[in-house]
Design a protein around this motif. Structure first.
Motif, short mmCIF file in Angstrom:
data_model
loop_
_atom_site.label_atom_id
_atom_site.label_comp_id
_atom_site.label_asym_id
_atom_site.label_seq_id
_atom_site.Cartn_x
_atom_site.Cartn_y
_atom_site.Cartn_z
N MET A 1 43.16 45.51 38.58
CA MET A 1 42.74 45.16 39.95
C MET A 1 43.44 43.90 40.48
O MET A 1 43.35 43.59 41.66
CB MET A 1 41.23 44.90 40.02
N LYS A 2 44.07 43.15 39.59
CA LYS A 2 44.66 41.87 40.00
C LYS A 2 45.61 42.05 41.18
O LYS A 2 46.50 42.89 41.14
CB LYS A 2 45.40 41.25 38.81
N GLY A 3 45.38 41.27 42.22
CA GLY A 3 46.26 41.33 43.39
C GLY A 3 46.08 42.57 44.24
O GLY A 3 46.85 42.80 45.16
N SER A 4 45.05 43.39 43.94
CA SER A 4 44.84 44.62 44.72
C SER A 4 43.86 44.35 45.86
O SER A 4 43.34 43.25 46.00
CB SER A 4 44.27 45.72 43.82
N SER A 5 43.59 45.41 46.65
CA SER A 5 42.65 45.25 47.76
C SER A 5 41.22 45.59 47.34
O SER A 5 40.33 45.71 48.17
CB SER A 5 43.08 46.14 48.92
N PHE A 6 41.01 45.77 46.04
CA PHE A 6 39.67 46.05 45.52
C PHE A 6 38.92 44.75 45.27
O PHE A 6 39.49 43.78 44.79
CB PHE A 6 39.76 46.83 44.19
N HIS A 7 37.63 44.77 45.58
CA HIS A 7 36.77 43.63 45.26
C HIS A 7 36.09 43.94 43.93
O HIS A 7 35.62 45.05 43.72
CB HIS A 7 35.68 43.44 46.33
N ILE A 8 36.03 42.95 43.03
CA ILE A 8 35.38 43.19 41.73
C ILE A 8 33.94 42.70 41.79
O ILE A 8 33.68 41.55 42.17
CB ILE A 8 36.17 42.52 40.58
N LEU A 9 33.01 43.58 41.44
CA LEU A 9 31.60 43.21 41.35
C LEU A 9 31.30 42.99 39.86
O LEU A 9 31.21 43.95 39.09
CB LEU A 9 30.71 44.32 41.91
N ASN A 10 31.18 41.73 39.47
CA ASN A 10 31.04 41.42 38.05
C ASN A 10 29.57 41.31 37.65
O ASN A 10 28.92 40.31 37.92
CB ASN A 10 31.78 40.12 37.72
N ILE A 11 29.07 42.37 36.99
CA ILE A 11 27.66 42.37 36.59
C ILE A 11 27.54 42.19 35.06
O ILE A 11 26.44 42.14 34.53
CB ILE A 11 26.94 43.66 37.03
N THR A 12 28.68 42.11 34.36
CA THR A 12 28.64 42.14 32.89
C THR A 12 27.90 40.95 32.30
O THR A 12 26.98 41.11 31.51
CB THR A 12 30.07 42.22 32.31
N HIS A 13 28.30 39.74 32.69
CA HIS A 13 27.74 38.54 32.09
C HIS A 13 26.22 38.46 32.26
O HIS A 13 25.48 38.25 31.31
CB HIS A 13 28.42 37.29 32.69
N MET A 14 25.74 38.69 33.49
CA MET A 14 24.29 38.60 33.73
C MET A 14 23.53 39.67 32.93
O MET A 14 22.40 39.46 32.52
CB MET A 14 23.96 38.69 35.22
N SER A 15 24.19 40.83 32.72
CA SER A 15 23.52 41.95 32.06
C SER A 15 23.52 41.82 30.54
O SER A 15 22.67 42.41 29.86
CB SER A 15 24.18 43.27 32.46
N GLU A 16 24.48 41.06 30.00
CA GLU A 16 24.56 40.92 28.54
C GLU A 16 23.28 40.31 27.95
O GLU A 16 22.90 40.61 26.83
CB GLU A 16 25.78 40.07 28.15
N TYR A 17 22.62 39.46 28.73
CA TYR A 17 21.37 38.84 28.25
C TYR A 17 20.22 39.83 28.15
O TYR A 17 19.27 39.62 27.41
CB TYR A 17 20.93 37.73 29.21
N LEU B 1 27.87 33.53 42.17
CA LEU B 1 26.55 34.13 41.97
C LEU B 1 26.40 34.73 40.59
O LEU B 1 25.28 35.03 40.15
CB LEU B 1 26.30 35.22 43.02
N THR B 2 27.51 34.94 39.88
CA THR B 2 27.43 35.60 38.58
C THR B 2 27.25 34.60 37.43
O THR B 2 27.10 35.00 36.29
CB THR B 2 28.70 36.44 38.31
N ASP B 3 27.28 33.31 37.74
CA ASP B 3 27.13 32.28 36.71
C ASP B 3 25.73 31.69 36.83
O ASP B 3 25.43 31.00 37.80
CB ASP B 3 28.21 31.20 36.92
N GLY B 4 24.86 31.99 35.87
CA GLY B 4 23.49 31.50 35.98
C GLY B 4 22.67 31.82 34.75
O GLY B 4 23.21 32.02 33.66
#
Length: 431
Positions: free
Chosen positions: A371-387, A82-85
């Motif tokens: 966060m790698k390998g942890s039990s946290f989910h990453i919500l990646n909003i950076t790419h969509m917001s850079e525009y 969903l973050t690629d668009g």
């Protein structure tokens, strides 16, 4: 079928003589042999050209690789990224967005409609369209029903408050029976009484506890190195504003970053960050990026130890700033009224350019590593917001400096919440 013409040419050559005559059996056999040989040679060439792509594992189709990764990590497959668009302008978008300038929780400086920012109504007409799937605005009523008897805590700096207010205003549109309170030492909190759904915001700049440091008259390790002023940051002590949050909330969403790269606040020379662990200064004194890594490690361990069973832990990536022509205190501004083109995004954010905006990506490198390998989910909003250089308040609300860091409300953080809610549904359905 180019080789057939080629073969006919050969047939003519072998059967033409000075005197017309019927082809003999031998000639026919020879011709057939030549044709067969040519066909085999062509096929051999074709197969030898394609062979590497069949045997090379690196050129497996992306889907094969995805399946392989999923099998290895045993995580539920995501239907798509969903973050690629891209952002698409929808002129038919109704004049009334999901909430408006009358939502009382909107901080004055973020209320772009109220302060008549020229593109305030256009900001919400840009829709995020992922490449291979749809991201619809979430349905607030359905959300309240599905997350009945749930508590959600936003933990972080003012950018997480930006997101928290967006969620509150959206839910408030469909459910007005609200109790205002401060759960688990939160700065702000609301319970939608009909559904017993609580959302709260816990303000914390560095996640860790910090305060002014001044030298001790009787000396010490830092004093012996010549330190005269600074901020003491206890990497292994959570800020009291959120320390109780993990054992209270069912869902926590964290962020940190902007304050780690704020020389105006933590001047590396005049008032540096001084890191402490187990009550003692970290020796030799280290840089903020190493300090951030230490804080993230301790924070994750702490949250894991306190979180209630089945709790959902999310970490939001860095929100990009769009200062052009200097930083906030150097006359930087964000005058754009349309999203940036991919090429402009590259210029403003590439780590090589080292401009005023690279910190979003550099901090994400630290977050993703932690966060790698942890039990946290990453919500990646950076790419969509850079525009979205068009979606900041800039001078709206009568500020002395352009605000190219926070976001207009309604605006971009509504899309962050669409993404967040979509993730929560996915996580919940696999719990």
């Amino acid at each position: 079928m180019a080789h057939h013409h080629h073969n006919n040419h050969h047939t003519t050559a072998t059967t033409t003589t000075t005197k017309p005559q019927k082809p003999t059996t031998t000639t026919t056999t020879t011709t057939l042999l030549i044709i067969t040989l040519l066909c085999f040679t062509t096929l051999f060439i074709i197969f030898s050209t394609f062979k590497p792509s069949f045997t090379s594992s690196s050129s497996s189709s992306p889907n094969q690789l995805k399946t392989l990764e999923i099998a290895q990590t045993q995580k539920p497959p995501q239907p798509c990224d969903l973050t690629d668009g891209q952002w698409v302008f929808d002129p038919t978008a109704e004049r009334s967005p999901r909430y408006d300038q009358t939502c009382k929780e909107i901080f004055k400086g973020w209320n772009c409609m109220l302060s008549n920012k020229s593109n305030a109504f256009d900001i919400v007409r840009w829709k995020w369209v992922p490449k291979s799937c749809r991201l619809s605005p979430f349905d607030p009523l359905l959300f309240l029903q599905r997350f009945r008897d749930t508590s959600i805590g936003f933990i972080g700096d003012s950018l997480n408050r930006n997101m928290f207010v967006s969620l509150f205003c959206t839910l408030r549109q469909v459910s007005s029976d609200v109790k205002k309170w401060h759960p688990a030492k939160a700065d702000r909190g609301f319970t939608f009484l009909q559904y017993n759904l609580t959302i709260a915001y816990h303000r914390t700049n560095l996640l860790a506890r910090y305060g002014r440091w001044s030298p001790n008259a009787s000396g010490g390790l830092l004093e012996s190195l010549g330190y005269k002023d600074g901020y003491r940051v206890d990497v292994d002590v959570p800020d009291s504003k959120w320390a109780e949050a993990p054992s209270f909330h069912d869902v926590v969403i964290f962020n940190t970053g902007h304050w780690w790269v704020a020389p105006a606040k933590f001047d590396p020379v005049k008032s540096p960050m001084l890191f402490f662990k187990d009550g003692m200064p970290v020796m030799p004194p280290t840089t903020p990026d190493i300090g951030l890594d230490m804080v993230l490690q301790h924070m994750m361990t702490y949250v894991d130890s306190k979180m209630r069973p089945g709790g959902i832990k999310v970490f939001r990536t860095q929100s990009p700033r769009h200062f052009e022509g200097g930083d906030w205190d150097q006359g930087g501004s964000c005058p754009r009224v349309k999203p940036l083109f991919p090429e402009e995004v590259r210029q403003l954010f590439s780590l090589e350019n080292n401009g005023t905006n690279v910190e979003a990506r550099s901090i994400n490198i630290h977050l993703e590593k932690a966060m790698k390998g942890s039990s946290f989910h990453i919500l990646n909003i950076t790419h969509m917001s850079e525009y979205r250089a068009d979606a900041h308040p800039a001078k709206a609300g009568g500020k002395k400096h352009d605000d190219c860091m926070h976001w207009c409300l309604p605006g971009l953080t509504d899309t962050w919440n669409d993404l967040f809610v979509s993730y929560l549904y996915t996580i919940k359905s696999h719990h």
